[in-house]
Motif scaffolding. Structure first.
Motif, PDB file in Angstrom:
ATOM      1  N   ARG A  65       0.807  -1.211   0.000  1.00  0.00           N
ATOM      2  CA  ARG A  65       0.000   0.000   0.000  1.00  0.00           C
ATOM      3  C   ARG A  65       0.845   1.268   0.000  1.00  0.00           C
ATOM      4  O   ARG A  65       0.577   2.206  -0.746  1.00  0.00           O
ATOM      5  CB  ARG A  65      -0.950   0.000   1.203  1.00  0.00           C
ATOM      6  N   ASP A  66       1.878   1.314   0.851  1.00  0.00           N
ATOM      7  CA  ASP A  66       2.709   2.517   0.930  1.00  0.00           C
ATOM      8  C   ASP A  66       3.379   2.821  -0.410  1.00  0.00           C
ATOM      9  O   ASP A  66       3.506   3.990  -0.793  1.00  0.00           O
ATOM     10  CB  ASP A  66       3.758   2.379   2.031  1.00  0.00           C
ATOM     11  N   GLY A  67       3.814   1.789  -1.122  1.00  0.00           N
ATOM     12  CA  GLY A  67       4.430   1.994  -2.433  1.00  0.00           C
ATOM     13  C   GLY A  67       3.445   2.533  -3.448  1.00  0.00           C
ATOM     14  O   GLY A  67       3.760   3.435  -4.223  1.00  0.00           O
ATOM     15  N   ALA A  97       0.675   4.186  -2.759  1.00  0.00           N
ATOM     16  CA  ALA A  97       0.135   5.476  -2.310  1.00  0.00           C
ATOM     17  C   ALA A  97       0.932   6.661  -2.850  1.00  0.00           C
ATOM     18  O   ALA A  97       0.411   7.769  -2.928  1.00  0.00           O
ATOM     19  CB  ALA A  97       0.092   5.516  -0.784  1.00  0.00           C
ATOM     20  N   LYS A  98       2.158   6.441  -3.259  1.00  0.00           N
ATOM     21  CA  LYS A  98       3.009   7.520  -3.762  1.00  0.00           C
ATOM     22  C   LYS A  98       2.756   7.847  -5.227  1.00  0.00           C
ATOM     23  O   LYS A  98       3.381   8.753  -5.778  1.00  0.00           O
ATOM     24  CB  LYS A  98       4.476   7.124  -3.587  1.00  0.00           C
ATOM     25  N   HIS A  99       1.857   7.094  -5.864  1.00  0.00           N
ATOM     26  CA  HIS A  99       1.643   7.254  -7.299  1.00  0.00           C
ATOM     27  C   HIS A  99       0.189   7.553  -7.609  1.00  0.00           C
ATOM     28  O   HIS A  99      -0.703   7.326  -6.796  1.00  0.00           O
ATOM     29  CB  HIS A  99       2.100   5.978  -8.026  1.00  0.00           C
ATOM     30  N   GLU A 100      -0.041   8.062  -8.806  1.00  0.00           N
ATOM     31  CA  GLU A 100      -1.394   8.314  -9.285  1.00  0.00           C
ATOM     32  C   GLU A 100      -1.921   7.004  -9.862  1.00  0.00           C
ATOM     33  O   GLU A 100      -1.327   6.447 -10.792  1.00  0.00           O
ATOM     34  CB  GLU A 100      -1.356   9.407 -10.360  1.00  0.00           C
ATOM     35  N   LYS A 122       9.339   1.699  -5.945  1.00  0.00           N
ATOM     36  CA  LYS A 122       9.707   2.244  -4.627  1.00  0.00           C
ATOM     37  C   LYS A 122      11.095   2.872  -4.651  1.00  0.00           C
ATOM     38  O   LYS A 122      11.334   3.887  -4.002  1.00  0.00           O
ATOM     39  CB  LYS A 122       9.660   1.141  -3.565  1.00  0.00           C
ATOM     40  N   GLY A 171      12.505   4.173  -7.278  1.00  0.00           N
ATOM     41  CA  GLY A 171      12.594   5.254  -8.252  1.00  0.00           C
ATOM     42  C   GLY A 171      13.261   4.845  -9.552  1.00  0.00           C
ATOM     43  O   GLY A 171      13.629   5.694 -10.354  1.00  0.00           O
ATOM     44  N   GLU A 216      11.662   6.296 -12.925  1.00  0.00           N
ATOM     45  CA  GLU A 216      11.779   7.710 -13.260  1.00  0.00           C
ATOM     46  C   GLU A 216      12.911   7.925 -14.258  1.00  0.00           C
ATOM     47  O   GLU A 216      12.869   8.827 -15.076  1.00  0.00           O
ATOM     48  CB  GLU A 216      12.012   8.564 -12.002  1.00  0.00           C
TER      49      GLU A 216
END
Length: 137
Positions: free
Chosen positions: A23-25, A27-30, A120, A122, A125
């Motif tokens: 979930r935490d991973g 939650a950082k994205h759209e 997670k 990055g 990117e």
């Protein structure tokens, strides 16, 4: 990053469990999803998800169009390889678009784990703006 979540009926529980575990991973994205899958993940996780139509009603195609417009960065698509899907051509087209536009695609828990860990850290990117695509000839 923009992340799509899709699951065939027999794989929805697996994807929901996977999202809850990471979930935490996520939650950082759209987040985007096909209709039923997205609603079930939102109910279970409390995450905000933009829901397209249900897959058989065009949701797979909507996500595919996002990929073709280079608006989607990763796809988690838990497929059921043992059940015939009435919208299999749409499924095949979505997978093909991920290949054409070099969008990372996870179709099972094993590849999904590698993909979410990369998100997670990055890792993806670094790909933005550098993805090769097939040229229209």
């Amino acid at each position: 990053m923009k992340v799509a979540l899709i699951a065939h009926d027999k794989k929805k529980d697996d994807l929901i469990q996977f999202v809850l575990e990471h979930r935490d991973g996520f939650a950082k994205h759209e987040l985007f999803a096909t209709g039923t899958t997205g609603r079930r993940i939102m109910e279970a996780s409390g995450l905000s998800i933009h829901c397209f139509q249900s897959g058989p009603l065009g949701g797979d195609q909507e996500i595919g169009a996002s990929i073709a417009r280079e608006e989607m960065d990763a796809v988690f698509f838990f497929r059921d390889p043992l059940t015939a899907q009435p919208h299999e051509p749409d499924v095949s087209a979505l997978v093909r678009l991920c290949d054409v536009y070099t969008v990372p695609l996870a179709t099972n828990v094993g590849t999904a784990t590698v993909l979410i860990e990369g998100l997670k850290r990055g890792d993806f990117e670094k790909l933005q703006g550098k993805r090769p695509t097939y040229e229209n000839k």
